[in-house]
Write a protein that holds these residues in place. Structure first.
Motif, PDB file in Angstrom:
ATOM      1  N   SER A  77       0.825  -1.217   0.000  1.00  0.00           N
ATOM      2  CA  SER A  77       0.000   0.000   0.000  1.00  0.00           C
ATOM      3  C   SER A  77       0.854   1.259   0.000  1.00  0.00           C
ATOM      4  O   SER A  77       0.553   2.223  -0.702  1.00  0.00           O
ATOM      5  N   LEU A  78       1.924   1.249   0.787  1.00  0.00           N
ATOM      6  CA  LEU A  78       2.810   2.415   0.828  1.00  0.00           C
ATOM      7  C   LEU A  78       3.484   2.643  -0.523  1.00  0.00           C
ATOM      8  O   LEU A  78       3.554   3.781  -1.008  1.00  0.00           O
ATOM      9  N   LEU A  79       3.946   1.569  -1.142  1.00  0.00           N
ATOM     10  CA  LEU A  79       4.586   1.714  -2.456  1.00  0.00           C
ATOM     11  C   LEU A  79       3.601   2.202  -3.510  1.00  0.00           C
ATOM     12  O   LEU A  79       3.973   2.970  -4.400  1.00  0.00           O
ATOM     13  N   SER A  80       2.342   1.765  -3.403  1.00  0.00           N
ATOM     14  CA  SER A  80       1.356   2.253  -4.375  1.00  0.00           C
ATOM     15  C   SER A  80       1.065   3.735  -4.161  1.00  0.00           C
ATOM     16  O   SER A  80       0.704   4.445  -5.094  1.00  0.00           O
ATOM     17  N   GLY A  81       1.222   4.200  -2.939  1.00  0.00           N
ATOM     18  CA  GLY A  81       1.038   5.627  -2.669  1.00  0.00           C
ATOM     19  C   GLY A  81       2.238   6.453  -3.079  1.00  0.00           C
ATOM     20  O   GLY A  81       2.105   7.616  -3.479  1.00  0.00           O
ATOM     21  N   LEU A  82       3.431   5.870  -2.984  1.00  0.00           N
ATOM     22  CA  LEU A  82       4.652   6.590  -3.348  1.00  0.00           C
ATOM     23  C   LEU A  82       4.907   6.617  -4.852  1.00  0.00           C
ATOM     24  O   LEU A  82       5.591   7.513  -5.341  1.00  0.00           O
ATOM     25  N   ALA A  83       4.390   5.646  -5.581  1.00  0.00           N
ATOM     26  CA  ALA A  83       4.659   5.542  -7.020  1.00  0.00           C
ATOM     27  C   ALA A  83       4.311   6.819  -7.798  1.00  0.00           C
ATOM     28  O   ALA A  83       5.095   7.241  -8.654  1.00  0.00           O
ATOM     29  N   PRO A  84       3.177   7.478  -7.552  1.00  0.00           N
ATOM     30  CA  PRO A  84       2.874   8.699  -8.304  1.00  0.00           C
ATOM     31  C   PRO A  84       3.859   9.839  -8.029  1.00  0.00           C
ATOM     32  O   PRO A  84       4.019  10.729  -8.864  1.00  0.00           O
ATOM     33  N   MET A  85       4.526   9.808  -6.888  1.00  0.00           N
ATOM     34  CA  MET A  85       5.470  10.875  -6.560  1.00  0.00           C
ATOM     35  C   MET A  85       6.661  10.883  -7.518  1.00  0.00           C
ATOM     36  O   MET A  85       7.265  11.928  -7.749  1.00  0.00           O
ATOM     37  N   PHE A  86       6.991   9.714  -8.086  1.00  0.00           N
ATOM     38  CA  PHE A  86       8.081   9.650  -9.058  1.00  0.00           C
ATOM     39  C   PHE A  86       7.708  10.316 -10.376  1.00  0.00           C
ATOM     40  O   PHE A  86       8.569  10.690 -11.151  1.00  0.00           O
ATOM     41  N   ALA A  87       6.412  10.468 -10.622  1.00  0.00           N
ATOM     42  CA  ALA A  87       5.935  11.158 -11.819  1.00  0.00           C
ATOM     43  C   ALA A  87       5.623  12.620 -11.529  1.00  0.00           C
ATOM     44  O   ALA A  87       5.034  13.306 -12.360  1.00  0.00           O
ATOM     45  N   GLY A  88       5.970  13.092 -10.321  1.00  0.00           N
ATOM     46  CA  GLY A  88       5.740  14.493  -9.970  1.00  0.00           C
ATOM     47  C   GLY A  88       4.337  14.791  -9.491  1.00  0.00           C
ATOM     48  O   GLY A  88       3.928  15.944  -9.448  1.00  0.00           O
ATOM     49  N   LYS A  89       3.583  13.767  -9.124  1.00  0.00           N
ATOM     50  CA  LYS A  89       2.210  13.958  -8.643  1.00  0.00           C
ATOM     51  C   LYS A  89       2.177  13.791  -7.130  1.00  0.00           C
ATOM     52  O   LYS A  89       3.100  13.250  -6.534  1.00  0.00           O
ATOM     53  N   PRO A  90       1.108  14.229  -6.480  1.00  0.00           N
ATOM     54  CA  PRO A  90       1.017  14.101  -5.022  1.00  0.00           C
ATOM     55  C   PRO A  90       0.926  12.647  -4.567  1.00  0.00           C
ATOM     56  O   PRO A  90       0.536  11.756  -5.323  1.00  0.00           O
ATOM     57  N   PHE A  91       1.250  12.454  -3.291  1.00  0.00           N
ATOM     58  CA  PHE A  91       1.149  11.144  -2.653  1.00  0.00           C
ATOM     59  C   PHE A  91      -0.280  10.620  -2.759  1.00  0.00           C
ATOM     60  O   PHE A  91      -1.241  11.350  -2.575  1.00  0.00           O
ATOM     61  N   MET A  92      -0.423   9.352  -3.087  1.00  0.00           N
ATOM     62  CA  MET A  92      -1.707   8.648  -3.209  1.00  0.00           C
ATOM     63  C   MET A  92      -2.559   9.117  -4.391  1.00  0.00           C
ATOM     64  O   MET A  92      -3.774   8.919  -4.397  1.00  0.00           O
ATOM     65  N   SER A  93      -1.959   9.718  -5.386  1.00  0.00           N
ATOM     66  CA  SER A  93      -2.703  10.043  -6.608  1.00  0.00           C
ATOM     67  C   SER A  93      -2.897   8.755  -7.401  1.00  0.00           C
ATOM     68  O   SER A  93      -2.060   7.865  -7.383  1.00  0.00           O
ATOM     69  N   ALA A  94      -3.994   8.682  -8.103  1.00  0.00           N
ATOM     70  CA  ALA A  94      -4.255   7.503  -8.930  1.00  0.00           C
ATOM     71  C   ALA A  94      -3.488   7.626 -10.244  1.00  0.00           C
ATOM     72  O   ALA A  94      -3.633   8.600 -10.960  1.00  0.00           O
ATOM     73  N   GLU A  95      -2.661   6.650 -10.509  1.00  0.00           N
ATOM     74  CA  GLU A  95      -1.923   6.555 -11.763  1.00  0.00           C
ATOM     75  C   GLU A  95      -2.347   5.272 -12.461  1.00  0.00           C
ATOM     76  O   GLU A  95      -2.413   4.218 -11.848  1.00  0.00           O
ATOM     77  N   TRP A  96      -2.632   5.371 -13.743  1.00  0.00           N
ATOM     78  CA  TRP A  96      -3.106   4.211 -14.505  1.00  0.00           C
ATOM     79  C   TRP A  96      -2.142   3.923 -15.637  1.00  0.00           C
ATOM     80  O   TRP A  96      -1.665   4.835 -16.316  1.00  0.00           O
TER      81      TRP A  96
END
Length: 137
Positions: A77-96
């Motif tokens: 769950s934490l990694l899924s929340g951190l993943a969008p941050m690598f794309a410059g988006k906020p924590f816990m943003s939905a990335e598809w």
């Protein structure tokens, strides 16, 4: 419990309930359901198995202590929340991802968050229920 009917039924119901729990998990990010409900259904499947076959048999079936599922689920769950941050988006943003899988649908961070919740709920529910049943027996 020493009922041959319950023991036989639980051996058939365990895989069916686990399959239903995974169905509810994957259905959850589009419709009602998700990691919490799926985790509860999976926990119920293992509790039914423990009632019919004994707690030690169910512990052997799980291979890992139920408490080990909690940090695994939290990490997912934490990694899924951190993943969008690598794309410059906020924590816990939905990335598809643009990949569409026929039964599951689109892959994205909400699905991985639900998978993490699924493991956390299984770990917490089984830890509590197994601890209670050990103290009673």
């Amino acid at each position: 419990m020493k009922s041959i009917i319950l023991k036989t039924a639980s051996n058939y119901l365990l895989p069916l309930l686990l399959l239903f729990a995974v169905f509810i998990l994957f259905r959850g990010h589009y419709k009602p359901g998700g990691g919490f409900v799926g985790g509860l259904i999976a926990s119920i499947a293992f509790v039914l198995h423990a009632f019919a076959n004994g707690l030690q048999s169910t512990r052997k079936l799980l291979r890992y202590p139920p408490g080990a599922f909690i940090p695994t689920g939290l990490a997912i769950s934490l990694l899924s929340g951190l993943a969008p941050m690598f794309a410059g988006k906020p924590f816990m943003s939905a990335e598809w991802l643009s990949i569409h899988i026929p039964i599951i649908g689109l892959l994205g961070t909400p699905l991985f968050f639900d998978i993490g919740v699924f493991f956390v709920v299984i770990g917490i529910a089984l830890t509590i229920l197994f601890t209670i049943s050990e103290t009673i027996l």
